[in-house]
Write an enzyme that holds these catalytic residues in place. Structure first.
Site, PDB file in Angstrom:
ATOM      1  N   PHE A 127       0.841  -1.128   0.011  1.00 44.99           N
ATOM      2  CA  PHE A 127       0.053   0.243  -0.189  1.00 44.99           C
ATOM      3  C   PHE A 127       0.634   1.177   0.205  1.00 44.99           C
ATOM      4  O   PHE A 127       2.020   1.363   0.564  1.00 44.99           O
ATOM      5  CB  PHE A 127      -1.031  -0.128   1.198  1.00 44.99           C
ATOM      6  CG  PHE A 127      -0.490   0.450   2.494  1.00 44.99           C
ATOM      7  CD1 PHE A 127       0.065  -0.183   3.223  1.00 44.99           C
ATOM      8  CD2 PHE A 127      -0.893   1.830   2.759  1.00 44.99           C
ATOM      9  CE1 PHE A 127       0.595   0.100   4.314  1.00 44.99           C
ATOM     10  CE2 PHE A 127      -0.419   1.981   4.051  1.00 44.99           C
ATOM     11  CZ  PHE A 127       0.484   1.368   4.874  1.00 44.99           C
ATOM     12  N   GLU A 131       4.954  10.083  -0.131  1.00 46.13           N
ATOM     13  CA  GLU A 131       5.589  10.650  -1.391  1.00 46.13           C
ATOM     14  C   GLU A 131       6.726  11.273  -0.903  1.00 46.13           C
ATOM     15  O   GLU A 131       6.984  11.235   0.465  1.00 46.13           O
ATOM     16  CB  GLU A 131       4.465  11.706  -1.756  1.00 46.13           C
ATOM     17  CG  GLU A 131       3.371  10.947  -2.450  1.00 46.13           C
ATOM     18  CD  GLU A 131       2.506  12.105  -3.415  1.00 46.13           C
ATOM     19  OE1 GLU A 131       2.903  13.210  -3.343  1.00 46.13           O
ATOM     20  OE2 GLU A 131       1.525  11.643  -3.662  1.00 46.13           O
ATOM     21  N   PRO A 132       7.635  11.635  -1.785  1.00 44.17           N
ATOM     22  CA  PRO A 132       9.040  12.038  -1.470  1.00 44.17           C
ATOM     23  C   PRO A 132       8.872  13.516  -0.455  1.00 44.17           C
ATOM     24  O   PRO A 132       9.645  13.405   0.472  1.00 44.17           O
ATOM     25  CB  PRO A 132       9.759  12.469  -2.816  1.00 44.17           C
ATOM     26  CG  PRO A 132       9.065  11.570  -3.690  1.00 44.17           C
ATOM     27  CD  PRO A 132       7.664  11.270  -3.226  1.00 44.17           C
ATOM     28  N   GLY A 135       4.850  12.431   4.545  1.00 45.49           N
ATOM     29  CA  GLY A 135       4.638  10.853   4.934  1.00 45.49           C
ATOM     30  C   GLY A 135       3.467  11.202   6.106  1.00 45.49           C
ATOM     31  O   GLY A 135       2.450  10.738   6.086  1.00 45.49           O
ATOM     32  N   THR A 162       6.617  -0.530   1.353  1.00 49.06           N
ATOM     33  CA  THR A 162       7.153  -1.908   1.572  1.00 49.06           C
ATOM     34  C   THR A 162       6.595  -2.943   0.977  1.00 49.06           C
ATOM     35  O   THR A 162       5.153  -2.955   0.401  1.00 49.06           O
ATOM     36  CB  THR A 162       6.649  -2.026   3.058  1.00 49.06           C
ATOM     37  OG1 THR A 162       7.202  -1.214   3.738  1.00 49.06           O
ATOM     38  CG2 THR A 162       7.235  -3.328   3.435  1.00 49.06           C
ATOM     39  N   GLN A 295      23.147  -6.528  40.905  1.00 48.92           N
ATOM     40  CA  GLN A 295      21.882  -5.897  40.936  1.00 48.92           C
ATOM     41  C   GLN A 295      21.448  -5.199  39.874  1.00 48.92           C
ATOM     42  O   GLN A 295      20.558  -5.111  39.185  1.00 48.92           O
ATOM     43  CB  GLN A 295      21.754  -5.127  42.291  1.00 48.92           C
ATOM     44  CG  GLN A 295      20.247  -5.096  42.668  1.00 48.92           C
ATOM     45  CD  GLN A 295      20.194  -4.219  44.012  1.00 48.92           C
ATOM     46  OE1 GLN A 295      20.811  -3.310  44.306  1.00 48.92           O
ATOM     47  NE2 GLN A 295      19.203  -4.918  44.719  1.00 48.92           N
ATOM     48  N   ILE A 353      23.519  -5.068  28.031  1.00 49.10           N
ATOM     49  CA  ILE A 353      24.039  -6.264  28.830  1.00 49.10           C
ATOM     50  C   ILE A 353      25.129  -7.039  28.006  1.00 49.10           C
ATOM     51  O   ILE A 353      25.921  -7.514  28.572  1.00 49.10           O
ATOM     52  CB  ILE A 353      22.732  -7.020  29.024  1.00 49.10           C
ATOM     53  CG1 ILE A 353      21.864  -6.668  30.062  1.00 49.10           C
ATOM     54  CG2 ILE A 353      23.076  -8.586  29.388  1.00 49.10           C
ATOM     55  CD1 ILE A 353      20.652  -7.248  30.451  1.00 49.10           C
ATOM     56  N   GLU A 379       3.832   3.316  10.220  1.00 45.70           N
ATOM     57  CA  GLU A 379       2.337   3.666  10.423  1.00 45.70           C
ATOM     58  C   GLU A 379       2.032   4.834  11.284  1.00 45.70           C
ATOM     59  O   GLU A 379       1.259   4.718  12.127  1.00 45.70           O
ATOM     60  CB  GLU A 379       1.728   2.246  11.211  1.00 45.70           C
ATOM     61  CG  GLU A 379       2.178   0.952  10.570  1.00 45.70           C
ATOM     62  CD  GLU A 379       1.457   0.658   9.201  1.00 45.70           C
ATOM     63  OE1 GLU A 379       0.329   1.468   9.076  1.00 45.70           O
ATOM     64  OE2 GLU A 379       1.904  -0.286   8.558  1.00 45.70           O
ATOM     65  N   THR A 381       4.528   8.314  13.074  1.00 41.79           N
ATOM     66  CA  THR A 381       5.293   8.488  14.061  1.00 41.79           C
ATOM     67  C   THR A 381       4.955   8.445  15.579  1.00 41.79           C
ATOM     68  O   THR A 381       3.728   8.881  15.770  1.00 41.79           O
ATOM     69  CB  THR A 381       6.231   9.799  13.722  1.00 41.79           C
ATOM     70  OG1 THR A 381       5.497  10.930  13.840  1.00 41.79           O
ATOM     71  CG2 THR A 381       6.909   9.860  12.498  1.00 41.79           C
TER      72      THR A 381
HETATM   73  C1  LIG Z   1      11.309   1.287   6.167  1.00 38.57           C
HETATM   74  C2  LIG Z   1       9.987   2.197   5.831  1.00 38.57           C
HETATM   75  C3  LIG Z   1       8.874   1.263   5.152  1.00 38.57           C
HETATM   76  C4  LIG Z   1       7.756   2.339   5.034  1.00 38.57           C
HETATM   77  N1  LIG Z   1       6.626   1.614   4.203  1.00 38.57           N
HETATM   78  C5  LIG Z   1       5.602   2.390   3.923  1.00 38.57           C
HETATM   79  C6  LIG Z   1       4.658   1.909   2.953  1.00 38.57           C
HETATM   80  O1  LIG Z   1       4.550   0.714   2.902  1.00 38.57           O
HETATM   81  N2  LIG Z   1       3.751   2.740   2.519  1.00 38.57           N
HETATM   82  C7  LIG Z   1       3.508   3.930   2.782  1.00 38.57           C
HETATM   83  O2  LIG Z   1       2.766   4.770   2.473  1.00 38.57           O
HETATM   84  N3  LIG Z   1       4.598   4.536   3.715  1.00 38.57           N
HETATM   85  C8  LIG Z   1       5.638   3.803   4.187  1.00 38.57           C
HETATM   86  N4  LIG Z   1       6.568   4.332   4.912  1.00 38.57           N
HETATM   87  C9  LIG Z   1       6.551   5.887   5.132  1.00 38.57           C
HETATM   88  C10 LIG Z   1       6.285   6.165   6.641  1.00 38.57           C
HETATM   89  O3  LIG Z   1       4.962   5.860   6.916  1.00 38.57           O
HETATM   90  C11 LIG Z   1       6.668   7.518   6.955  1.00 38.57           C
HETATM   91  O4  LIG Z   1       7.914   7.783   6.815  1.00 38.57           O
HETATM   92  C12 LIG Z   1       6.289   8.285   8.311  1.00 38.57           C
HETATM   93  O5  LIG Z   1       4.732   8.334   8.094  1.00 38.57           O
HETATM   94  C13 LIG Z   1       6.771   9.379   8.438  1.00 38.57           C
HETATM   95  O6  LIG Z   1       6.703  10.236   7.354  1.00 38.57           O
HETATM   96  P1  LIG Z   1       7.960  11.248   6.948  1.00 38.57           P
HETATM   97  O7  LIG Z   1       9.220  10.025   6.926  1.00 38.57           O
HETATM   98  O8  LIG Z   1       7.482  11.939   5.790  1.00 38.57           O
HETATM   99  O9  LIG Z   1       8.255  12.128   7.989  1.00 38.57           O
HETATM  100  P2  LIG Z   1       7.491  13.406   8.362  1.00 38.57           P
HETATM  101  O10 LIG Z   1       6.126  13.604   8.238  1.00 38.57           O
HETATM  102  O11 LIG Z   1       8.492  14.563   7.407  1.00 38.57           O
HETATM  103  O12 LIG Z   1       7.976  13.813   9.848  1.00 38.57           O
HETATM  104  C14 LIG Z   1       9.275  14.292  10.164  1.00 38.57           C
HETATM  105  C15 LIG Z   1       9.423  14.602  11.887  1.00 38.57           C
HETATM  106  O13 LIG Z   1       8.447  15.435  12.047  1.00 38.57           O
HETATM  107  C16 LIG Z   1       7.569  15.247  12.993  1.00 38.57           C
HETATM  108  N5  LIG Z   1       6.200  15.744  12.868  1.00 38.57           N
HETATM  109  C17 LIG Z   1       5.376  15.786  11.495  1.00 38.57           C
HETATM  110  N6  LIG Z   1       4.394  16.581  11.726  1.00 38.57           N
HETATM  111  C18 LIG Z   1       4.378  16.751  12.962  1.00 38.57           C
HETATM  112  C19 LIG Z   1       3.270  17.626  13.593  1.00 38.57           C
HETATM  113  N7  LIG Z   1       2.300  18.021  13.197  1.00 38.57           N
HETATM  114  N8  LIG Z   1       3.524  17.860  15.171  1.00 38.57           N
HETATM  115  C20 LIG Z   1       4.823  17.041  15.629  1.00 38.57           C
HETATM  116  N9  LIG Z   1       5.723  16.796  15.061  1.00 38.57           N
HETATM  117  C21 LIG Z   1       5.518  16.245  13.695  1.00 38.57           C
HETATM  118  C22 LIG Z   1       7.439  13.652  12.834  1.00 38.57           C
HETATM  119  O14 LIG Z   1       6.910  12.948  13.827  1.00 38.57           O
HETATM  120  C23 LIG Z   1       9.011  13.440  12.509  1.00 38.57           C
HETATM  121  O15 LIG Z   1       9.566  13.050  13.587  1.00 38.57           O
HETATM  122  C24 LIG Z   1       7.523   3.533   5.233  1.00 38.57           C
HETATM  123  C25 LIG Z   1       8.848   4.260   6.063  1.00 38.57           C
HETATM  124  C26 LIG Z   1       9.992   3.380   6.437  1.00 38.57           C
HETATM  125  C27 LIG Z   1      11.014   4.165   6.922  1.00 38.57           C
END
Ligand SMILES: Cc1cc2nc3c(=O)[nH]c(=O)nc-3n(C[C@H](O)[C@H](O)[C@H](O)COP(=O)(O)OP(=O)(O)OC[C@H]3O[C@@H](n4cnc5c(N)ncnc54)[C@H](O)[C@@H]3O)c2cc1C
Length: 401
Positions: A127, A131-132, A135, A162, A295, A353, A379, A381
């Site tokens: 799924f 996008e770049p 997330g 994934t 301990q 450990i 799923e 952060t």
């Molecule tokens: C190995 C891997 C597999 C993945 N597989 C899939 C997949 O199968 N399908 C898919 O669609 N996606 C997938 N993802 C994407 C994943 O869901 C996103 O990386 C994730 O949702 C975070 O989005 P981002 O990387 O764009 O980070 P960003 O959204 O840019 O966030 C960057 C940082 O800012 C913080 N942040 C963002 N907005 C806020 C806010 N409003 N308030 C406070 N903090 C905020 C975030 O918590 C994070 O710490 C995958 C990612 C990885 C690494």
């Protein structure tokens, strides 16, 4: 090792399924996981074994050839599998989410067409929301679908799929402005498309390219890819549920069950880290006794085991809530948040450990140390979970002054 993470009230069938999966993990996954992970090799033999066990159809209804099991059974299986190797649970997870989306939101024809082959593991799902440039902020999606007769033409770039290479069916979320006038809220103008493709890399269907695997710090073996759509033509009957504009809600529903699954992965990885830590602590001697007799180390083990228990209890609670037909976004968010944070902490303690040996690739904990951080991101952060939890709490505890 069976003292921790017990689940009361399971049926005989559930217990039998879990015993079979645990046995498979001990015999077929654990002995080869670290070696395959270091080679970044797709675990084909393991996937074949899981297909034979019916794992790809675990939650698909029996009328479509699946086992018709509950979210709880599924989550407990995922916990067992992640205890063996987290990447294997990743191979099943996106398949499970797509099957769930079809079961909940698909048209009768879509269910009939896809679900039996998904249950048999012949069609495998991925799924794609990210996008770049986004997330967490799914509503900012820019990939587009434009109607052209009986088809839609899809354009845009997706990131982080994934199973992007190994899958043959991708649920892709894009913006589809058709039928939605200017000014419509972003989440009301999104549509999920069911995109069939050949497994593999390169141009896997006219207008659809999967460039190659993203090189990751951990979570190896399972492929994670980009997806590029350039004039990709999809028939209108491959809109999930048959109506445009519902994609955002459909995907959020899928991600909600996905969160229980990620919590379950955190539980499994944490359990394995505890097993490795408690074993090593009794083998390694310093100052004339096993380090487990110091301990400070015993306290670490106590904290680790308590976290394993707490995360498991919350994960089971979230799964049971969904199975009972109730809304579980609060419980799923809490379980995902807690299990992934605790997993990271338990893994780090097990690593400490192990002393210097934990830093060696010869020891399994090195792999877990690179795997655990993925659970803090996937799923949603930790920050996104806390936003969901906070909003729901304010709904539940609304001040009536
Ligand atoms: C190995 C891997 C597999 C993945 N597989 C899939 C997949 O199968 N399908 C898919 O669609 N996606 C997938 N993802 C994407 C994943 O869901 C996103 O990386 C994730 O949702 C975070 O989005 P981002 O990387 O764009 O980070 P960003 O959204 O840019 O966030 C960057 C940082 O800012 C913080 N942040 C963002 N907005 C806020 C806010 N409003 N308030 C406070 N903090 C905020 C975030 O918590 C994070 O710490 C995958 C990612 C990885 C690494």
């Amino acid at each position: 090792m069976a003292r921790l993470a017990q689940t009361a009230g399971l049926t005989d069938v559930q217990q039998e399924i879990l015993a079979t999966v645990r046995d498979f993990v001990d015999k077929e996954i654990l002995p080869v996981a670290t070696e395959l992970e270091h080679r970044d090799e797709y675990p084909q033999a393991i996937v074949d074994g899981l297909t034979e066990l019916g794992l790809f159809g675990l939650m698909i209804p029996e009328e479509y050839g699946g086992l018709g099991e509950s979210l709880l059974t599924y989550a407990l299986c995922v916990e067992e599998i992640a205890r063996g190797w987290m990447s294997v649970s990743g191979i099943i997870n996106t398949h499970f989410i797509v099957a769930y989306l079809l079961k909940q939101h698909g048209t009768a024809e879509q269910k009939e067409y896809f679900l039996p082959r998904m249950a048999a593991g012949e069609v495998r799902g991925a799924f794609s929301m990210s996008e770049p440039a986004l997330g967490s902020d799914v509503s900012a999606i820019t990939s587009k679908a434009v109607r052209d007769g009986d088809e839609y033409v899809l354009t845009g770039q997706k990131m982080w799929l994934t199973n992007g290479g190994t899958s043959s069916l991708v649920a892709v979320l894009v913006r589809s402005d058709e039928g939605h006038p200017e000014g419509t809220a972003p989440h009301r103008s999104m549509t999920t498309f069911l995109v069939e493709k050949e497994p593999g890399f390169g141009e896997v269907r006219p207008g659809l390219t999967i460039p190659g695997k993203i090189d990751k710090m951990g979570y190896k073996g399972v492929d994670t890819t980009e997806l590029i759509m350039d004039g990709l033509r999809i028939p209108a009957d491959r809109v999930l549920g048959g109506t445009t504009g519902r994609g955002f809600y459909q995907m959020m529903d899928g991600v909600e069950v996905g969160r229980v699954n990620v919590a379950a992965r955190g539980c499994g990885v944490a359990q394995r880290a505890f097993e490795l830590g408690v074993r090593y602590a009794q083998q390694r001697h310093t100052f004339g006794r096993p380090i487990a007799q110091h301990q400070a180390v015993q306290f670490k083990l106590a904290e680790m085991a308590t976290k394993v228990e707490a995360a498991h209890a919350m994960m089971v609670n979230a799964a049971r809530k969904k199975d009972s037909g109730e809304r579980n976004d609060l419980e799923a968010g809490m379980a995902k948040y807690l299990a992934s944070e605790y997993c990271k902490e338990v893994v780090e303690d097990a690593f400490r450990i192990h002393g210097g040996y934990g830093y060696s690739k010869e020891y399994e904990i090195e792999r877990l140390y690179r795997e655990a951080p993925m659970l803090l991101i996937g799923e949603g952060t930790a920050e996104i979970q806390k936003m969901i939890i906070g909003r729901r709490l304010l709904e539940e505890y609304r001040f009536q002054g």
